[in-house]
Design a protein around this motif. Structure first.
Motif, short mmCIF file in Angstrom:
data_model
loop_
_atom_site.label_atom_id
_atom_site.label_comp_id
_atom_site.label_asym_id
_atom_site.label_seq_id
_atom_site.Cartn_x
_atom_site.Cartn_y
_atom_site.Cartn_z
N MET A 1 0.83 -1.20 0.00
CA MET A 1 0.00 0.00 0.00
C MET A 1 0.88 1.26 0.00
SD MET A 1 -3.21 0.98 2.43
CE MET A 1 -3.08 -0.52 3.38
N ASP A 2 0.43 2.28 -0.73
CA ASP A 2 1.19 3.54 -0.77
C ASP A 2 0.98 4.31 0.52
OD1 ASP A 2 2.42 5.89 -1.31
OD2 ASP A 2 1.40 6.27 -3.22
N GLU A 3 2.05 4.42 1.30
CA GLU A 3 1.95 5.10 2.59
C GLU A 3 2.35 6.58 2.51
OE1 GLU A 3 0.75 3.77 5.93
OE2 GLU A 3 -0.25 2.80 4.24
N THR A 4 2.49 7.11 1.30
CA THR A 4 2.76 8.55 1.17
C THR A 4 1.54 9.32 1.67
OG1 THR A 4 3.98 8.06 -0.85
CG2 THR A 4 3.48 10.37 -0.44
N LEU A 5 1.75 10.27 2.57
CA LEU A 5 0.62 11.03 3.10
C LEU A 5 -0.10 11.77 1.97
CD1 LEU A 5 1.91 12.70 6.41
CD2 LEU A 5 0.82 10.47 6.09
N ALA A 6 -1.42 11.86 2.10
CA ALA A 6 -2.21 12.57 1.08
C ALA A 6 -1.75 14.03 0.99
CB ALA A 6 -3.69 12.48 1.42
N ILE A 7 -1.35 14.59 2.12
CA ILE A 7 -0.91 16.00 2.11
C ILE A 7 0.37 16.18 1.28
CG2 ILE A 7 0.57 16.10 4.18
CD1 ILE A 7 -1.08 18.58 5.01
N HIS A 8 1.09 15.05 1.08
CA HIS A 8 2.30 15.08 0.23
C HIS A 8 2.02 14.49 -1.15
CE1 HIS A 8 4.59 14.87 4.30
NE2 HIS A 8 4.30 16.11 3.98
N GLY A 9 0.75 14.35 -1.48
CA GLY A 9 0.41 13.88 -2.84
C GLY A 9 0.05 12.41 -2.95
N GLY A 10 0.09 11.67 -1.83
CA GLY A 10 -0.29 10.25 -1.85
C GLY A 10 -1.81 10.09 -1.93
N PRO A 11 -2.29 8.85 -2.09
CA PRO A 11 -3.73 8.63 -2.15
C PRO A 11 -4.35 8.73 -0.75
CG PRO A 11 -2.56 6.54 -2.30
CD PRO A 11 -1.51 7.61 -2.22
N PRO A 12 -5.47 9.46 -0.63
CA PRO A 12 -6.11 9.54 0.69
C PRO A 12 -6.70 8.20 1.11
CG PRO A 12 -7.48 10.62 -0.96
CD PRO A 12 -6.21 10.22 -1.65
N VAL A 13 -6.75 7.94 2.40
CA VAL A 13 -7.33 6.70 2.91
C VAL A 13 -8.82 6.64 2.62
CG1 VAL A 13 -7.90 5.43 5.04
CG2 VAL A 13 -5.61 6.41 4.74
N ARG A 14 -9.49 7.76 2.81
CA ARG A 14 -10.94 7.81 2.66
C ARG A 14 -11.28 8.68 1.45
NH1 ARG A 14 -16.12 6.11 5.09
NH2 ARG A 14 -17.57 7.73 4.40
N LYS A 15 -12.04 8.11 0.51
CA LYS A 15 -12.32 8.88 -0.70
C LYS A 15 -13.76 9.39 -0.76
CE LYS A 15 -8.65 6.47 -3.15
NZ LYS A 15 -8.31 5.49 -2.07
N ARG A 16 -14.66 8.74 0.02
CA ARG A 16 -16.06 9.17 0.00
C ARG A 16 -16.32 10.13 1.17
NH1 ARG A 16 -18.53 4.89 2.05
NH2 ARG A 16 -16.51 4.03 2.63
N PRO A 17 -17.35 10.98 1.03
CA PRO A 17 -17.69 11.82 2.20
C PRO A 17 -18.37 10.99 3.29
CG PRO A 17 -19.23 12.23 0.39
CD PRO A 17 -18.21 11.26 -0.13
N PHE A 18 -18.43 11.53 4.49
CA PHE A 18 -19.18 10.88 5.58
C PHE A 18 -20.66 11.23 5.44
CE2 PHE A 18 -14.92 10.23 7.02
CZ PHE A 18 -15.01 9.02 7.69
N PRO A 19 -21.54 10.55 6.19
CA PRO A 19 -22.99 10.74 5.98
C PRO A 19 -23.44 12.20 6.11
CG PRO A 19 -22.60 8.87 7.41
CD PRO A 19 -21.26 9.52 7.20
N ASP A 20 -24.46 12.53 5.34
CA ASP A 20 -25.05 13.87 5.41
C ASP A 20 -25.80 14.03 6.72
OD1 ASP A 20 -24.29 14.84 2.96
OD2 ASP A 20 -26.06 14.05 1.92
#
Ligand SMILES: *Cc1c(COP(=O)(O)O)cnc(C)c1O
Length: 408
Positions: A1-20
């Motif tokens: 798994m790519d452990e590059t932080l999303a803030i550094h351009g890696g893929p975020p762990v969570r891609k969907r929003p949380f419930p409305d």
């Protein structure tokens, strides 16, 4: 798994929003239409007409019953509910009200609005709730009331706090804006004190967009609260009979209609939030650098916020703000939480304006929570699935691994 932080351009762990939030449907539509078609929209709470069932009295009765109090007086919002409760409990301009500093600003402004003076007593670091022993130390000859805040929907030691308030002849008011459905030792939030107040603003666990209520089991306090919120009228009196200066703080039938519908969803949502919070406790228990809030078995939690703390070894390496940005980039809406009110410029300036004194209330536990340690997830996150909780834990694990490895 790519452990590059999303803030550094890696893929975020969570891609969907949380419930409305809010959740609503046909029930809300039906009740609001009933209120609309009644043609009685105002909030006197005294409307009676053949075939017409006002929503406000039913709502007040049902909500008071839910929390275990006898009476409910609906008002425009949670801030005004606190102001009304303090005044109905006999707090006057110049009187001191002991409050915790780690809370929303309204807990302090509700007193300052009419010239009552907040005095800050520190919270317990382990629970983040008002510490009854610190309350004792903050009492002066001017103290009239203690305003405790059930932060996040948790409750501090109410048994002890009530002892302290009673033994010093102080009114006990609960700011239970975040504690809908919560209990301490079997007694509901809002039913421990002389009065308890709630908010139904958009983010709260029951909402009508805006709204508030004062609960009490004392008929005289209820009548005073009703009067303060009804331009000083007398309950059951004449329309133009005003026996004190009050405001028009009435809730409308539309809000009561929505709240009644929301009330039917509450227990199921509370159960889901509870299950997910317990799961988060278990998952985050395995993550290095996370510290928990102490959970007391006497407290049935209301789960408005899932609070936790960052360990020293994390905050030595990154600021809380940086940590929050990193976790948010992973798709998890973590919040940095409140500013300590005993250090808040607007609050302290207002205290100086009313008292003419430059006061200082050192509260090291609250300051440390505010500046470094306390973070939270909102109730909407807790409405997600189990897989969602696993993503929360994975994102925090990823960030903490990076923080603890990269700069040690
Ligand atoms: C939301 C909240 C309030 C204020 O309620 P409003 O309805 O926004 O005026 C007061 N105290 C606490 C702890 C809150 O969370």
């Amino acid at each position: 798994m790519d452990e590059t932080l999303a803030i550094h351009g890696g893929p975020p762990v969570r891609k969907r929003p949380f419930p409305d939030w809010p959740v609503f449907g046909e029930r809300e539509e039906t009740y609001v239409l009933e209120a609309l078609r009644s043609g009685k929209w105002g909030g006197s709470g005294q409307v009676k007409r053949a075939g017409f069932q006002a929503k406000l009295p039913e709502w007040e009765r049902r909500f008071a019953q839910l929390q275990g109090a006898k009476y409910g007086v609906s008002v425009v919002n949670g801030t005004m509910a606190i102001t009304v409760a303090l005044q109905a409990a006999g707090v006057k301009p110049g009187d001191e009200v002991i409050i915790p500093p780690y809370t929303f600003i309204a807990s302090a402004s509700a007193a300052l609005l009419f010239g009552a003076v907040p005095v800050f007593a520190d919270v317990k670091a382990e629970t983040m709730q008002l510490d009854p022993e610190q309350v004792k130390r903050a009492i002066t000859p001017r103290t009239r009331a203690v305003l405790t805040v059930h932060l996040g929907g948790g409750m501090g030691d109410m048994t002890r706090l009530k002892q302290v308030a009673d033994s010093h002849g102080l009114a006990l008011i609960e700011d239970a804006a975040q504690a809908i459905g919560a209990r301490w030792d079997g007694i509901g939030a809002g039913a421990w004190g002389d009065a308890g107040t709630f908010s139904f603003q958009s983010s709260k666990n029951l909402t009508a967009g805006e709204g508030g209520i004062v609960l009490t089991s004392d008929p005289e306090l209820m009548e005073r609260a009703w009067s303060v919120a009804n331009v000083g009228r007398v309950l059951g009196g004449e329309w133009y009979q005003h026996e004190r200066i009050g405001w028009n703080l009435r809730m409308t039938e539309f809000q009561a209609a929505i709240l009644l519908a929301q009330l039917d969803r509450l227990e199921e949502q509370l159960a889901r939030r509870h299950r997910n919070a317990m799961l988060l406790d278990r998952l985050l228990g395995e993550v290095e650098g996370v510290r928990f809030v102490h959970r007391d078995p006497r407290n049935r939690h209301g789960w408005h916020l899932y609070l936790f703390r960052l360990a020293d070894r994390v905050t030595k390496r990154v600021s809380k703000a940086e940590w929050v940005r990193m976790v948010q980039a992973e798709g998890i809406p973590v919040s940095p939480g409140y500013f300590a009110l005993n250090k808040h410029p607007a609050v302290m300036r207002s205290i100086r304006d009313w008292t003419g004194e430059h006061r200082a209330y050192p509260c090291p536990a609250a300051e440390r929570l505010a500046e470094r340690e306390a973070v939270w997830l909102g109730q909407q996150v807790l409405l997600d699935t189990e897989a969602g909780m696993e993503e929360v834990a994975r994102a925090i694990t990823k960030v903490n691994r990076y923080v603890l490895a990269a700069r040690s």
